[in-house]
Design a protein around this motif. Structure first.
Motif, PDB file in Angstrom:
ATOM      1  N   ILE A 268     -28.182  22.109  66.761  1.00  0.00           N
ATOM      2  CA  ILE A 268     -28.207  22.986  65.576  1.00  0.00           C
ATOM      3  C   ILE A 268     -27.952  22.166  64.314  1.00  0.00           C
ATOM      4  CG2 ILE A 268     -26.982  24.847  64.377  1.00  0.00           C
ATOM      5  CD1 ILE A 268     -26.526  26.115  67.161  1.00  0.00           C
ATOM      6  N   ILE A 269     -26.943  21.306  64.365  1.00  0.00           N
ATOM      7  CA  ILE A 269     -26.613  20.476  63.201  1.00  0.00           C
ATOM      8  C   ILE A 269     -27.774  19.537  62.870  1.00  0.00           C
ATOM      9  CG2 ILE A 269     -25.084  18.642  62.362  1.00  0.00           C
ATOM     10  CD1 ILE A 269     -22.858  20.060  64.075  1.00  0.00           C
ATOM     11  N   ASN A 270     -28.319  18.871  63.890  1.00  0.00           N
ATOM     12  CA  ASN A 270     -29.446  17.961  63.654  1.00  0.00           C
ATOM     13  C   ASN A 270     -30.660  18.713  63.115  1.00  0.00           C
ATOM     14  OD1 ASN A 270     -28.357  15.455  64.294  1.00  0.00           O
ATOM     15  ND2 ASN A 270     -28.685  15.754  66.476  1.00  0.00           N
ATOM     16  N   ALA A 271     -30.901  19.916  63.614  1.00  0.00           N
ATOM     17  CA  ALA A 271     -32.039  20.716  63.133  1.00  0.00           C
ATOM     18  C   ALA A 271     -31.878  21.039  61.660  1.00  0.00           C
ATOM     19  CB  ALA A 271     -32.167  21.991  63.959  1.00  0.00           C
ATOM     20  N   LEU A 272     -30.690  21.403  61.236  1.00  0.00           N
ATOM     21  CA  LEU A 272     -30.448  21.707  59.819  1.00  0.00           C
ATOM     22  C   LEU A 272     -30.627  20.470  58.948  1.00  0.00           C
ATOM     23  CD1 LEU A 272     -27.423  24.127  60.182  1.00  0.00           C
ATOM     24  CD2 LEU A 272     -29.654  24.690  59.185  1.00  0.00           C
ATOM     25  N   VAL A 273     -30.122  19.332  59.408  1.00  0.00           N
ATOM     26  CA  VAL A 273     -30.252  18.091  58.636  1.00  0.00           C
ATOM     27  C   VAL A 273     -31.720  17.670  58.544  1.00  0.00           C
ATOM     28  CG1 VAL A 273     -29.700  15.615  58.639  1.00  0.00           C
ATOM     29  CG2 VAL A 273     -27.911  17.296  59.118  1.00  0.00           C
ATOM     30  N   LEU A 274     -32.437  17.710  59.669  1.00  0.00           N
ATOM     31  CA  LEU A 274     -33.846  17.316  59.648  1.00  0.00           C
ATOM     32  C   LEU A 274     -34.687  18.284  58.816  1.00  0.00           C
ATOM     33  CD1 LEU A 274     -34.334  16.108  63.331  1.00  0.00           C
ATOM     34  CD2 LEU A 274     -33.961  14.722  61.285  1.00  0.00           C
ATOM     35  N   ALA A 275     -34.338  19.560  58.842  1.00  0.00           N
ATOM     36  CA  ALA A 275     -35.049  20.541  58.013  1.00  0.00           C
ATOM     37  C   ALA A 275     -34.861  20.214  56.538  1.00  0.00           C
ATOM     38  CB  ALA A 275     -34.558  21.954  58.321  1.00  0.00           C
ATOM     39  N   LYS A 276     -33.672  19.816  56.164  1.00  0.00           N
ATOM     40  CA  LYS A 276     -33.419  19.444  54.770  1.00  0.00           C
ATOM     41  C   LYS A 276     -34.223  18.199  54.394  1.00  0.00           C
ATOM     42  CE  LYS A 276     -31.515  20.094  50.859  1.00  0.00           C
ATOM     43  NZ  LYS A 276     -31.995  21.186  50.032  1.00  0.00           N
ATOM     44  N   VAL A 277     -34.326  17.246  55.305  1.00  0.00           N
ATOM     45  CA  VAL A 277     -35.136  16.048  55.042  1.00  0.00           C
ATOM     46  C   VAL A 277     -36.597  16.447  54.822  1.00  0.00           C
ATOM     47  CG1 VAL A 277     -36.012  13.892  56.053  1.00  0.00           C
ATOM     48  CG2 VAL A 277     -33.597  14.488  56.281  1.00  0.00           C
ATOM     49  N   VAL A 278     -37.111  17.366  55.642  1.00  0.00           N
ATOM     50  CA  VAL A 278     -38.496  17.821  55.494  1.00  0.00           C
ATOM     51  C   VAL A 278     -38.694  18.493  54.140  1.00  0.00           C
ATOM     52  CG1 VAL A 278     -40.213  19.469  56.364  1.00  0.00           C
ATOM     53  CG2 VAL A 278     -39.005  17.980  57.948  1.00  0.00           C
ATOM     54  N   LEU A 279     -37.765  19.371  53.757  1.00  0.00           N
ATOM     55  CA  LEU A 279     -37.892  20.040  52.457  1.00  0.00           C
ATOM     56  C   LEU A 279     -37.888  19.042  51.307  1.00  0.00           C
ATOM     57  CD1 LEU A 279     -35.743  23.298  52.691  1.00  0.00           C
ATOM     58  CD2 LEU A 279     -38.213  23.087  52.504  1.00  0.00           C
ATOM     59  N   LEU A 280     -36.991  18.074  51.360  1.00  0.00           N
ATOM     60  CA  LEU A 280     -36.934  17.066  50.295  1.00  0.00           C
ATOM     61  C   LEU A 280     -38.195  16.209  50.270  1.00  0.00           C
ATOM     62  CD1 LEU A 280     -33.191  15.976  50.534  1.00  0.00           C
ATOM     63  CD2 LEU A 280     -34.277  17.356  48.745  1.00  0.00           C
ATOM     64  N   ALA A 281     -38.711  15.854  51.434  1.00  0.00           N
ATOM     65  CA  ALA A 281     -39.940  15.057  51.500  1.00  0.00           C
ATOM     66  C   ALA A 281     -41.119  15.857  50.958  1.00  0.00           C
ATOM     67  CB  ALA A 281     -40.205  14.612  52.933  1.00  0.00           C
ATOM     68  N   GLU A 282     -41.138  17.157  51.250  1.00  0.00           N
ATOM     69  CA  GLU A 282     -42.217  17.991  50.712  1.00  0.00           C
ATOM     70  C   GLU A 282     -42.117  18.118  49.194  1.00  0.00           C
ATOM     71  OE1 GLU A 282     -42.092  21.636  52.948  1.00  0.00           O
ATOM     72  OE2 GLU A 282     -43.447  20.826  54.466  1.00  0.00           O
ATOM     73  N   LEU A 283     -40.895  18.199  48.669  1.00  0.00           N
ATOM     74  CA  LEU A 283     -40.723  18.227  47.210  1.00  0.00           C
ATOM     75  C   LEU A 283     -41.227  16.939  46.568  1.00  0.00           C
ATOM     76  CD1 LEU A 283     -37.230  19.910  46.745  1.00  0.00           C
ATOM     77  CD2 LEU A 283     -39.439  20.787  45.984  1.00  0.00           C
ATOM     78  N   ALA A 284     -41.107  15.835  47.293  1.00  0.00           N
ATOM     79  CA  ALA A 284     -41.573  14.541  46.804  1.00  0.00           C
ATOM     80  C   ALA A 284     -43.061  14.328  47.114  1.00  0.00           C
ATOM     81  CB  ALA A 284     -40.742  13.416  47.424  1.00  0.00           C
ATOM     82  N   HIS A 285     -43.706  15.333  47.689  1.00  0.00           N
ATOM     83  CA  HIS A 285     -45.139  15.295  48.027  1.00  0.00           C
ATOM     84  C   HIS A 285     -45.479  14.154  48.978  1.00  0.00           C
ATOM     85  CE1 HIS A 285     -45.862  18.485  45.194  1.00  0.00           C
ATOM     86  NE2 HIS A 285     -45.184  17.802  44.272  1.00  0.00           N
ATOM     87  N   VAL A 286     -44.626  13.933  49.972  1.00  0.00           N
ATOM     88  CA  VAL A 286     -44.875  12.921  50.992  1.00  0.00           C
ATOM     89  C   VAL A 286     -46.027  13.394  51.884  1.00  0.00           C
ATOM     90  CG1 VAL A 286     -43.887  11.811  53.045  1.00  0.00           C
ATOM     91  CG2 VAL A 286     -42.512  12.061  50.978  1.00  0.00           C
ATOM     92  N   ALA A 287     -46.938  12.516  52.182  1.00  0.00           N
ATOM     93  CA  ALA A 287     -48.057  12.739  53.111  1.00  0.00           C
ATOM     94  C   ALA A 287     -49.021  13.823  52.633  1.00  0.00           C
ATOM     95  CB  ALA A 287     -47.538  13.047  54.513  1.00  0.00           C
ATOM     96  N   GLU A 288     -49.273  13.883  51.336  1.00  0.00           N
ATOM     97  CA  GLU A 288     -50.207  14.868  50.780  1.00  0.00           C
ATOM     98  C   GLU A 288     -51.605  14.283  50.601  1.00  0.00           C
ATOM     99  OE1 GLU A 288     -49.591  18.148  49.892  1.00  0.00           O
ATOM    100  OE2 GLU A 288     -47.616  17.952  50.810  1.00  0.00           O
ATOM    101  N   ASN A 289     -51.884  13.136  51.186  1.00  0.00           N
ATOM    102  CA  ASN A 289     -53.119  12.397  50.939  1.00  0.00           C
ATOM    103  C   ASN A 289     -54.394  13.117  51.353  1.00  0.00           C
ATOM    104  OD1 ASN A 289     -50.784  10.807  51.132  1.00  0.00           O
ATOM    105  ND2 ASN A 289     -51.975   8.950  51.318  1.00  0.00           N
ATOM    106  N   PHE A 290     -54.372  13.911  52.412  1.00  0.00           N
ATOM    107  CA  PHE A 290     -55.597  14.458  52.988  1.00  0.00           C
ATOM    108  C   PHE A 290     -55.741  15.962  52.763  1.00  0.00           C
ATOM    109  CE2 PHE A 290     -54.609  10.669  55.510  1.00  0.00           C
ATOM    110  CZ  PHE A 290     -55.798   9.968  55.357  1.00  0.00           C
ATOM    111  N   LYS A 291     -55.195  16.468  51.672  1.00  0.00           N
ATOM    112  CA  LYS A 291     -55.209  17.904  51.392  1.00  0.00           C
ATOM    113  C   LYS A 291     -56.604  18.507  51.361  1.00  0.00           C
ATOM    114  CE  LYS A 291     -51.776  20.154  48.657  1.00  0.00           C
ATOM    115  NZ  LYS A 291     -51.089  20.293  47.406  1.00  0.00           N
ATOM    116  N   ASP A 292     -57.574  17.769  50.857  1.00  0.00           N
ATOM    117  CA  ASP A 292     -58.920  18.301  50.676  1.00  0.00           C
ATOM    118  C   ASP A 292     -59.871  17.937  51.816  1.00  0.00           C
ATOM    119  OD1 ASP A 292     -58.124  19.420  48.243  1.00  0.00           O
ATOM    120  OD2 ASP A 292     -58.488  17.532  47.198  1.00  0.00           O
ATOM    121  N   ARG A 293     -59.359  17.418  52.881  1.00  0.00           N
ATOM    122  CA  ARG A 293     -60.176  17.045  54.037  1.00  0.00           C
ATOM    123  C   ARG A 293     -60.090  18.147  55.081  1.00  0.00           C
ATOM    124  NH1 ARG A 293     -60.642  11.288  54.638  1.00  0.00           N
ATOM    125  NH2 ARG A 293     -62.223  11.835  56.151  1.00  0.00           N
TER     126      ARG A 293
END
Length: 173
Positions: free
Chosen positions: A54-79
């Motif tokens: 549960i703790i790891n899931a919450l921490v990893l979820a926060k990492v995903v949200l922060l990475a999405e805010l930084a637009h990580v891995a948005e290279n292929f949006k139009d493909r």
């Protein structure tokens, strides 16, 4: 400024909902690995390990949200959707694996261990074990990003309607 402050509770609620949704997915993924490991090794402390899941899931979820805010891995949006799904799964599996290793090293060093002693033994230890965990995480992230990319293209409401409500009859030809 007043408009921002007026929208703040709604924004907090929305982001909390997103965080908990992502955390739920990660908890199911990590929890499944934990149960499998406990069953394989005959470990009787499954509930103890689920708490860490549960703790790891919450921490990893926060990492995903922060990475999405930084637009990580948005290279292929139009493909075609397969490209952003596979690319995001690969990038985020590497990112989350690296974050987990760095987190464990920092916790270990903080408690007096050396860096080498603090590196977690993922998947049985060594680079092979780490690679196995990263590959499993990659495949575990594919359904996650499949859903999220479909929601981006179709719209969240339309996708929820298709998935959770009665389907519409196929159009006659």
């Amino acid at each position: 400024m007043a408009e921002f402050l007026g929208n703040l509770p709604a924004m907090i609620f929305h982001e909390t909902k997103r965080l908990l949704g992502i955390a739920l997915y990660f908890f199911l993924l990590i929890g499944l690995f934990t149960v499998f490991k406990a069953a394989t090794l005959g470990d009787e402390h499954i509930l103890y390990h689920q708490g860490f899941a549960i703790i790891n899931a919450l921490v990893l979820a926060k990492v995903v949200l922060l990475a999405e805010l930084a637009h990580v891995a948005e290279n292929f949006k139009d493909r075609p959707l397969i490209y952003p799904i596979v690319f995001k799964s690969a990038v985020f599996s590497a990112l989350l694996s690296a974050f987990y290793i760095a987190e464990e090293v920092l916790v270990g060093v903080r408690h007096g261990s050396t860096i080498a002693e603090s590196v977690p033994e993922m998947g049985g230890g060594g680079w092979r074990g780490t690679a196995v965990v990263a590959v499993n995480l990659f495949f575990g992230l594919i359904p996650f990003f499949f859903y999220r990319e479909l929601a981006r293209v179709l719209g969240q409401d339309e996708l929820r309607s298709l998935v959770f409500k009665r389907g519409k009859p196929a159009a006659s030809k």
